[in-house]
Design a protein around this motif. Structure first.
Motif, PDB file in Angstrom:
ATOM      1  N   SER A  31      -5.336  -6.074  -8.630  1.00 13.14           N
ATOM      2  CA  SER A  31      -5.918  -6.742  -7.462  1.00 13.14           C
ATOM      3  C   SER A  31      -5.089  -6.511  -6.207  1.00 13.14           C
ATOM      4  O   SER A  31      -5.637  -6.429  -5.102  1.00 13.14           O
ATOM      5  CB  SER A  31      -6.068  -8.242  -7.737  1.00 13.14           C
ATOM      6  OG  SER A  31      -4.800  -8.817  -8.056  1.00 13.14           O
ATOM      7  N   TRP A  32      -3.746  -6.400  -6.359  1.00 18.57           N
ATOM      8  CA  TRP A  32      -2.913  -6.184  -5.174  1.00 18.57           C
ATOM      9  C   TRP A  32      -3.206  -4.845  -4.506  1.00 18.57           C
ATOM     10  O   TRP A  32      -3.048  -4.697  -3.298  1.00 18.57           O
ATOM     11  CB  TRP A  32      -1.432  -6.295  -5.504  1.00 18.57           C
ATOM     12  CG  TRP A  32      -0.928  -5.398  -6.611  1.00 18.57           C
ATOM     13  CD1 TRP A  32      -0.705  -5.747  -7.910  1.00 18.57           C
ATOM     14  CD2 TRP A  32      -0.577  -4.000  -6.497  1.00 18.57           C
ATOM     15  NE1 TRP A  32      -0.242  -4.661  -8.624  1.00 18.57           N
ATOM     16  CE2 TRP A  32      -0.149  -3.573  -7.777  1.00 18.57           C
ATOM     17  CE3 TRP A  32      -0.592  -3.087  -5.449  1.00 18.57           C
ATOM     18  CZ2 TRP A  32       0.257  -2.275  -8.045  1.00 18.57           C
ATOM     19  CZ3 TRP A  32      -0.177  -1.789  -5.708  1.00 18.57           C
ATOM     20  CH2 TRP A  32       0.242  -1.389  -6.990  1.00 18.57           C
ATOM     21  N   THR A  35      -6.153  -5.301  -2.244  1.00 23.85           N
ATOM     22  CA  THR A  35      -5.735  -6.016  -1.031  1.00 23.85           C
ATOM     23  C   THR A  35      -5.076  -5.060  -0.045  1.00 23.85           C
ATOM     24  O   THR A  35      -5.360  -5.081   1.166  1.00 23.85           O
ATOM     25  CB  THR A  35      -4.767  -7.152  -1.395  1.00 23.85           C
ATOM     26  OG1 THR A  35      -5.402  -8.058  -2.305  1.00 23.85           O
ATOM     27  CG2 THR A  35      -4.330  -7.916  -0.149  1.00 23.85           C
ATOM     28  N   ASN A  60     -13.731  -5.142   0.676  1.00 20.14           N
ATOM     29  CA  ASN A  60     -13.152  -5.748   1.880  1.00 20.14           C
ATOM     30  C   ASN A  60     -12.403  -4.712   2.702  1.00 20.14           C
ATOM     31  O   ASN A  60     -11.451  -5.029   3.398  1.00 20.14           O
ATOM     32  CB  ASN A  60     -12.197  -6.880   1.495  1.00 20.14           C
ATOM     33  CG  ASN A  60     -11.043  -6.379   0.623  1.00 20.14           C
ATOM     34  OD1 ASN A  60     -11.093  -5.253   0.128  1.00 20.14           O
ATOM     35  ND2 ASN A  60     -10.023  -7.198   0.455  1.00 20.14           N
ATOM     36  N   SER A  61     -12.833  -3.460   2.585  1.00 19.38           N
ATOM     37  CA  SER A  61     -12.085  -2.388   3.211  1.00 19.38           C
ATOM     38  C   SER A  61     -12.987  -1.535   4.091  1.00 19.38           C
ATOM     39  O   SER A  61     -14.173  -1.404   3.839  1.00 19.38           O
ATOM     40  CB  SER A  61     -11.437  -1.512   2.129  1.00 19.38           C
ATOM     41  OG  SER A  61     -10.876  -0.365   2.697  1.00 19.38           O
TER      42      SER A  61
END
Length: 450
Positions: A31-32, A35, A60-61
């Motif tokens: 998940s990191w 992010t 989200n990118s």
């Protein structure tokens, strides 16, 4: 590298591009990393053994390039994708999701982007319909690789250059609308369940009709607002070329290809296929095609690879094939071809495997009626009394007499010199002594070797 994606990467706060492709990485994408990827220009983790979902918390990118192809990713694609348009500096204009295990529908929210210069979704387990916005007139897609149902509106993609839809479960006829794709350079519909005949409109693919000697790497260019962006070249295609599966990292403007192999196609090969004079690779093998091989194929002056094997083609191999000077691979095996193999040009460079499986075909390199010029047997002896000695396969007597005459004349000159001149006699016998001194050790060595 193998194992999981290294956790120390999470401490690199200034990254804007990360490439970990062609490794042995396994496990889920942490998940990191997703992010961090929100601020990336490019993330390439293709050709590994990664598993799990894509964007587990939703996309989200605004990455320019996202390549997760050739892994074992599963699940459905996120139903909501960010609204992206030309006002953003970063936007995902290249999305490579091919060769994974994704399921479900292709989300219509992919159309939120005002541009997809490269979108590859092939070799997954998608079902349902292809979103209309991706194939309608004015679609932002420049290169489209898909799996699923192919609609007639595919002909609206006037700027499409590469269409690869191999290894799916397409059925029915090849759409004649494909002939409307004027910029198409690569058409690959191989390994499906397509049936019917090859549409005649295929000869109207204009980008394949022009023979080009000098090529350039196809580039993706986008200009939006005040920012002009040039992205890396179109490429990253696995294609069967000249009987071998090859990976093309770049696509040249001279790379033109049609591959309809391994389907259920029937009927004739279009007689005017030769209009595609710029075509370099043609593969129609493993179908049920019948009729003759069109002589017009000999007009494809830049053809490098031709595979028509495993069909029901009949008739002769066109003599026009002798003019295909670039032809480096030929496979006409397992058909019903007859007659003699043309013996000019590149045709004499291929092995018998290129022609095997045609019982009525003959001539070199097949063993049936193969007479290479320098090993050709003499003509058969004639029973006719009016045939001269040359035609009967015997050596003409005047040639034998001529040989004896030359030999006798040379010997006469040597004997005359030996008789009239002592100096010539000494040189002659000195030469004989030198020859014997050279030959004696050689003969002695041969005796001991035996």
């Amino acid at each position: 590298m193998d194992g999981q994606i290294p956790p120390w990467i999470s401490t690199q706060f200034s990254l804007d591009s990360l490439t970990l492709s062609n490794n042995g990485l396994a496990g889920e994408i942490p998940s990191w990393l997703w992010t961090m990827a929100a601020s990336f220009n490019e993330l390439n983790i293709s050709r590994n053994h990664l598993q799990g979902p894509l964007f587990p918390y939703g996309p989200n990118s605004h990455m320019l390039v996202l390549d997760v192809s050739n892994n074992a990713l599963t699940g459905q694609l996120p139903s909501v994708w960010p609204i992206i348009n030309g006002t953003f500096l970063w936007y995902p204009i290249i999305l490579m999701l091919n060769d994974n295990l994704f399921t479900g529908n292709i989300p219509p929210s992919l159309c939120n982007s005002s541009v997809w210069l490269k979108l590859n979704l092939e070799n997954n387990k998608f079902d349902g319909m292809i979103p209309w916005c991706l194939i309608k007139e004015g679609s932002p897609v420049q290169e489209l690789n898909l799996g699923g149902h192919l609609p007639k509106s595919i002909g609206n993609l006037s700027s499409l250059e590469v269409l690869v839809m191999k290894a799916n479960q397409f059925s029915g006829n090849i759409l004649s609308e494909i002939g409307d794709l004027k910029q198409l350079q690569i058409l690959d519909l191989s390994s499906n369940n397509l049936s019917g005949s090859i549409p005649h409109n295929i000869v109207f693919l204009q980008a394949m009709a022009v023979a080009r000697e000098d090529g350039y790497v196809l580039q993706i260019e986008a200009n939006y607002g005040v920012n002009g962006i040039t992205v890396s070249s179109l490429g990253g295609l696995d294609m069967n070329s000249k009987g071998t599966e090859l990976y093309y990292p770049y696509i040249l403007s001279t790379l033109t290809r049609i591959d309809l192999s391994n389907n259920q196609l029937n009927g004739d090969v279009p007689l005017d296929f030769g209009k595609l004079k710029g075509l370099r690779f043609l593969n129609l093998s493993m179908n049920n095609l019948s009729g003759i091989i069109p002589p017009s194929l000999g007009d494809m002056s830049q053809l490098e690879s031709l595979d028509l094997s495993s069909n029901n083609l009949s008739g002769n191999i066109p003599s026009e094939f002798q003019s295909l000077s670039y032809l480096g691979y030929l496979n006409l095996s397992s058909n019903n071809l007859s007659g003699s193999i043309p013996q000019g040009g590149q045709m004499i460079t291929f092995e018998n495997t290129s022609y095997s499986g045609n019982p009525s075909l003959q001539g070199c390199p097949l063993p049936k009626n193969c007479f290479w010029p320098k090993f050709a047997p003499p003509p058969p002896v004639s029973d006719g009394e009016d045939k001269d000695e040359e035609e009967s396969g015997q050596m003409p007597w005047y040639e034998i007499g001529l040989g004896w005459s030359y030999g006798a004349g040379f010997l006469s000159v040597v004997v005359l010199l030996l008789l009239v001149g002592e100096r010539w006699r000494k040189k002659y016998f000195k030469g004989i002594d030198n020859i014997l001194e050279f030959m004696f050790p050689f003969l002695r060595n041969r005796r001991f070797l035996h």
